[in-house]
Design a protein around this motif. Sequence first.
Motif, PDB file in Angstrom:
ATOM      1  N   MET A 185      35.774  23.178  38.335  1.00  0.00           N
ATOM      2  CA  MET A 185      36.051  24.823  38.434  1.00  0.00           C
ATOM      3  C   MET A 185      35.344  25.402  38.487  1.00  0.00           C
ATOM      4  O   MET A 185      34.142  25.021  37.942  1.00  0.00           O
ATOM      5  N   ARG A 186      34.884  26.424  39.602  1.00  0.00           N
ATOM      6  CA  ARG A 186      33.858  27.390  39.403  1.00  0.00           C
ATOM      7  C   ARG A 186      34.461  28.356  38.809  1.00  0.00           C
ATOM      8  O   ARG A 186      35.385  28.744  37.954  1.00  0.00           O
ATOM      9  N   THR A 187      33.196  29.244  38.663  1.00  0.00           N
ATOM     10  CA  THR A 187      33.054  30.000  37.863  1.00  0.00           C
ATOM     11  C   THR A 187      31.617  30.971  37.760  1.00  0.00           C
ATOM     12  O   THR A 187      31.120  31.104  38.596  1.00  0.00           O
ATOM     13  N   GLY A 188      31.889  32.392  37.579  1.00  0.00           N
ATOM     14  CA  GLY A 188      31.560  33.479  37.581  1.00  0.00           C
ATOM     15  C   GLY A 188      31.205  35.225  36.957  1.00  0.00           C
ATOM     16  O   GLY A 188      32.628  34.445  36.205  1.00  0.00           O
ATOM     17  N   THR A 189      31.230  35.865  37.436  1.00  0.00           N
ATOM     18  CA  THR A 189      31.506  37.363  37.070  1.00  0.00           C
ATOM     19  C   THR A 189      32.281  38.575  37.713  1.00  0.00           C
ATOM     20  O   THR A 189      31.446  38.150  39.084  1.00  0.00           O
ATOM     21  N   VAL A 190      32.815  39.041  37.897  1.00  0.00           N
ATOM     22  CA  VAL A 190      33.491  40.054  38.561  1.00  0.00           C
ATOM     23  C   VAL A 190      32.711  40.771  38.970  1.00  0.00           C
ATOM     24  O   VAL A 190      32.289  41.786  38.353  1.00  0.00           O
ATOM     25  N   TYR A 191      32.269  40.976  40.325  1.00  0.00           N
ATOM     26  CA  TYR A 191      32.001  41.673  40.941  1.00  0.00           C
ATOM     27  C   TYR A 191      32.340  42.980  41.222  1.00  0.00           C
ATOM     28  O   TYR A 191      31.832  44.057  40.868  1.00  0.00           O
ATOM     29  N   THR A 192      33.827  43.107  41.616  1.00  0.00           N
ATOM     30  CA  THR A 192      34.753  43.746  42.304  1.00  0.00           C
ATOM     31  C   THR A 192      36.475  43.710  41.791  1.00  0.00           C
ATOM     32  O   THR A 192      36.251  42.918  42.134  1.00  0.00           O
ATOM     33  N   GLU A 193      37.270  44.829  41.668  1.00  0.00           N
ATOM     34  CA  GLU A 193      38.198  43.943  41.429  1.00  0.00           C
ATOM     35  C   GLU A 193      39.463  45.453  41.638  1.00  0.00           C
ATOM     36  O   GLU A 193      38.374  46.653  42.287  1.00  0.00           O
ATOM     37  N   THR A 194      40.648  45.050  42.759  1.00  0.00           N
ATOM     38  CA  THR A 194      42.244  46.157  43.091  1.00  0.00           C
ATOM     39  C   THR A 194      43.468  45.901  42.677  1.00  0.00           C
ATOM     40  O   THR A 194      43.499  44.349  42.145  1.00  0.00           O
ATOM     41  N   VAL A 195      44.455  46.301  41.745  1.00  0.00           N
ATOM     42  CA  VAL A 195      45.754  45.581  42.000  1.00  0.00           C
ATOM     43  C   VAL A 195      45.962  46.362  42.891  1.00  0.00           C
ATOM     44  O   VAL A 195      46.185  47.317  43.376  1.00  0.00           O
ATOM     45  N   ILE A 196      46.835  45.375  43.906  1.00  0.00           N
ATOM     46  CA  ILE A 196      47.547  45.683  44.887  1.00  0.00           C
ATOM     47  C   ILE A 196      49.049  46.383  44.549  1.00  0.00           C
ATOM     48  O   ILE A 196      49.807  45.130  43.541  1.00  0.00           O
ATOM     49  N   HIS A 197      49.671  47.191  44.752  1.00  0.00           N
ATOM     50  CA  HIS A 197      51.162  47.701  44.376  1.00  0.00           C
ATOM     51  C   HIS A 197      51.799  47.372  45.654  1.00  0.00           C
ATOM     52  O   HIS A 197      52.752  47.434  45.827  1.00  0.00           O
ATOM     53  N   SER A 198      51.169  47.999  47.395  1.00  0.00           N
ATOM     54  CA  SER A 198      51.821  47.609  48.081  1.00  0.00           C
ATOM     55  C   SER A 198      51.188  46.178  49.281  1.00  0.00           C
ATOM     56  O   SER A 198      50.671  46.640  49.850  1.00  0.00           O
ATOM     57  N   ALA A 199      52.060  45.033  49.511  1.00  0.00           N
ATOM     58  CA  ALA A 199      51.494  44.006  49.347  1.00  0.00           C
ATOM     59  C   ALA A 199      52.204  43.856  51.523  1.00  0.00           C
ATOM     60  O   ALA A 199      53.285  44.305  51.451  1.00  0.00           O
ATOM     61  N   PRO A 200      51.712  42.860  51.847  1.00  0.00           N
ATOM     62  CA  PRO A 200      52.007  42.189  53.019  1.00  0.00           C
ATOM     63  C   PRO A 200      53.528  41.818  52.712  1.00  0.00           C
ATOM     64  O   PRO A 200      54.350  41.522  51.869  1.00  0.00           O
ATOM     65  N   GLU A 201      54.466  42.102  53.565  1.00  0.00           N
ATOM     66  CA  GLU A 201      56.145  41.229  53.294  1.00  0.00           C
ATOM     67  C   GLU A 201      55.540  39.683  52.666  1.00  0.00           C
ATOM     68  O   GLU A 201      56.522  39.329  51.982  1.00  0.00           O
ATOM     69  N   ALA A 202      54.674  39.131  53.206  1.00  0.00           N
ATOM     70  CA  ALA A 202      54.620  37.512  52.480  1.00  0.00           C
ATOM     71  C   ALA A 202      53.808  37.830  51.365  1.00  0.00           C
ATOM     72  O   ALA A 202      54.636  36.134  50.535  1.00  0.00           O
ATOM     73  N   PHE A 203      54.128  38.915  50.736  1.00  0.00           N
ATOM     74  CA  PHE A 203      53.318  38.333  49.193  1.00  0.00           C
ATOM     75  C   PHE A 203      53.986  39.894  48.507  1.00  0.00           C
ATOM     76  O   PHE A 203      53.747  39.763  47.168  1.00  0.00           O
ATOM     77  N   ILE A 204      54.807  40.640  49.069  1.00  0.00           N
ATOM     78  CA  ILE A 204      55.905  40.898  48.869  1.00  0.00           C
ATOM     79  C   ILE A 204      56.267  40.833  47.232  1.00  0.00           C
ATOM     80  O   ILE A 204      56.402  41.779  45.818  1.00  0.00           O
ATOM     81  N   LYS A 205      57.019  39.576  46.532  1.00  0.00           N
ATOM     82  CA  LYS A 205      57.646  38.867  45.544  1.00  0.00           C
ATOM     83  C   LYS A 205      56.624  39.479  44.241  1.00  0.00           C
ATOM     84  O   LYS A 205      56.612  39.196  43.348  1.00  0.00           O
ATOM     85  N   ASP A 206      54.849  38.868  44.714  1.00  0.00           N
ATOM     86  CA  ASP A 206      54.049  38.915  43.709  1.00  0.00           C
ATOM     87  C   ASP A 206      53.451  40.676  43.218  1.00  0.00           C
ATOM     88  O   ASP A 206      53.364  40.635  42.042  1.00  0.00           O
ATOM     89  N   VAL A 207      53.556  41.626  43.994  1.00  0.00           N
ATOM     90  CA  VAL A 207      54.036  43.204  43.320  1.00  0.00           C
ATOM     91  C   VAL A 207      53.756  43.271  42.153  1.00  0.00           C
ATOM     92  O   VAL A 207      55.330  43.647  41.732  1.00  0.00           O
ATOM     93  N   PRO A 208      53.138  43.830  41.340  1.00  0.00           N
ATOM     94  CA  PRO A 208      51.462  43.862  41.534  1.00  0.00           C
ATOM     95  C   PRO A 208      50.968  42.522  41.289  1.00  0.00           C
ATOM     96  O   PRO A 208      50.954  42.227  40.151  1.00  0.00           O
ATOM     97  N   TYR A 209      49.458  42.574  42.376  1.00  0.00           N
ATOM     98  CA  TYR A 209      48.725  41.616  41.968  1.00  0.00           C
ATOM     99  C   TYR A 209      47.512  41.727  42.068  1.00  0.00           C
ATOM    100  O   TYR A 209      46.972  43.263  42.491  1.00  0.00           O
ATOM    101  N   GLN A 210      46.118  40.767  41.011  1.00  0.00           N
ATOM    102  CA  GLN A 210      45.160  41.438  41.249  1.00  0.00           C
ATOM    103  C   GLN A 210      45.066  40.800  42.122  1.00  0.00           C
ATOM    104  O   GLN A 210      44.496  39.665  41.702  1.00  0.00           O
TER     105      GLN A 210
END
Length: 68
Positions: free
Chosen positions: A1-26
């Motif tokens: 598996m790949r490894t790395g360093t977080v360059y930038t990040e955000t938390v999604i609170h308002s998602a498209p309908e396909a991902f609404i069950k996952d909110v909030p997600y990073q």
Amino acid sequence: MRTGTVYTETVIHSAPEAFIKDVPYQTSIVALDDGGRVTGRILGERVAIDDRVIEVEERDGVPFFRKA
């Protein structure tokens, strides 16, 4: 598996309908150790810029990372 360093990040609170069950997600852009950057989802503990991460799975072409 790949490894790395977080360059930038955000938390999604308002998602498209396909991902609404996952909110909030990073989501994050990860600077990979072997070069390049990839956008992926974060599982488990929230990450911050410069945190080390490891890819733990891929779903439908989307990489999922966890804090290393």
